[in-house]
Design a protein around this motif. Structure first.
Motif, PDB file in Angstrom:
ATOM      1  N   LEU A  14     -27.792 -27.624  58.101  1.00  0.00           N
ATOM      2  CA  LEU A  14     -26.564 -28.145  57.514  1.00  0.00           C
ATOM      3  C   LEU A  14     -26.714 -28.046  56.002  1.00  0.00           C
ATOM      4  O   LEU A  14     -27.374 -28.871  55.369  1.00  0.00           O
ATOM      5  N   VAL A  16     -24.962 -28.159  52.394  1.00  0.00           N
ATOM      6  CA  VAL A  16     -23.794 -28.680  51.687  1.00  0.00           C
ATOM      7  C   VAL A  16     -23.895 -28.214  50.247  1.00  0.00           C
ATOM      8  O   VAL A  16     -24.882 -28.486  49.562  1.00  0.00           O
ATOM      9  N   THR A  39     -19.535 -26.619  53.404  1.00  0.00           N
ATOM     10  CA  THR A  39     -20.676 -26.753  54.314  1.00  0.00           C
ATOM     11  C   THR A  39     -20.892 -25.478  55.106  1.00  0.00           C
ATOM     12  O   THR A  39     -19.984 -24.674  55.278  1.00  0.00           O
ATOM     13  N   ARG A 114     -24.171 -34.591  52.083  1.00  0.00           N
ATOM     14  CA  ARG A 114     -24.944 -34.184  53.263  1.00  0.00           C
ATOM     15  C   ARG A 114     -25.395 -35.403  54.059  1.00  0.00           C
ATOM     16  O   ARG A 114     -25.318 -35.435  55.290  1.00  0.00           O
TER      17      ARG A 114
END
Length: 118
Positions: A14, A16, A39, A114
C-alpha cells in the motif's frame, strides 16, 4: 512530494503518495496551498512509484508553478533527467532547506494518510 509504504506487509503493498503545493523562499516554507494524494497496491517499481506520484501531483487543487521536488531515494536515485518527463511542471531533487522542509511536510502527510488507510 513523498511516498510512504514501499515495503510489503502481510503479502500486500500500500503505497501512499502525497504532493504538497507550497510557496517557499530559500530557507523556509511560506505557505501550503494544498495537498494531493494517491494510492497504489502495486509493487514499488520505478514505473509504479512514478505513476502514483504523478497521480498525487495531479490531485493538487492548484497547479504548481515550479518543479516537483523529492528526495533521491523516492525514485531509486535515478537521474532527475529520467524522472522529469513524468511531471508536467518538471522535476528536481531537493536542493534547499525550504525544499527539504516541504518534502518533510509531504512525508508526514503520506505517512498519516497511509496509517488511516490500514
Amino acid at each position: 512530494m513523498d511516498i510512504s509504504g514501499r515495503h510489503e506487509e502481510a503479502g500486500e503493498y500500500l503505497m501512499v503518495a502525497a504532493a504538497v503545493a507550497a510557496t517557499i523562499d530559500s530557507n523556509r516554507l511560506r505557505d501550503v496551498g494544498g495537498m494531493g494524494f494517491s494510492t497504489s497496491h502495486g509493487q514499488p517499481t520505478l514505473e509504479n512509484t512514478l505513476s502514483v506520484s504523478a497521480d498525487a501531483v495531479s490531485a493538487l487543487p492548484i497547479v504548481p508553478p515550479g518543479p516537483v521536488v523529492a528526495e533521491r531515494g523516492e525514485f531509486y536515485e535515478e537521474p532527475a533527467i529520467g524522472i522529469d518527463p513524468a511531471f508536467e511542471s518538471g522535476f528536481k531533487y531537493v536542493e534547499s532547506i525550504a525544499e527539504r522542509r516541504t518534502v518533510e511536510v509531504a512525508h508526514h502527510a503520506a505517512y498519516a494518510a497511509r496509517e488511516l488507510l490500514l
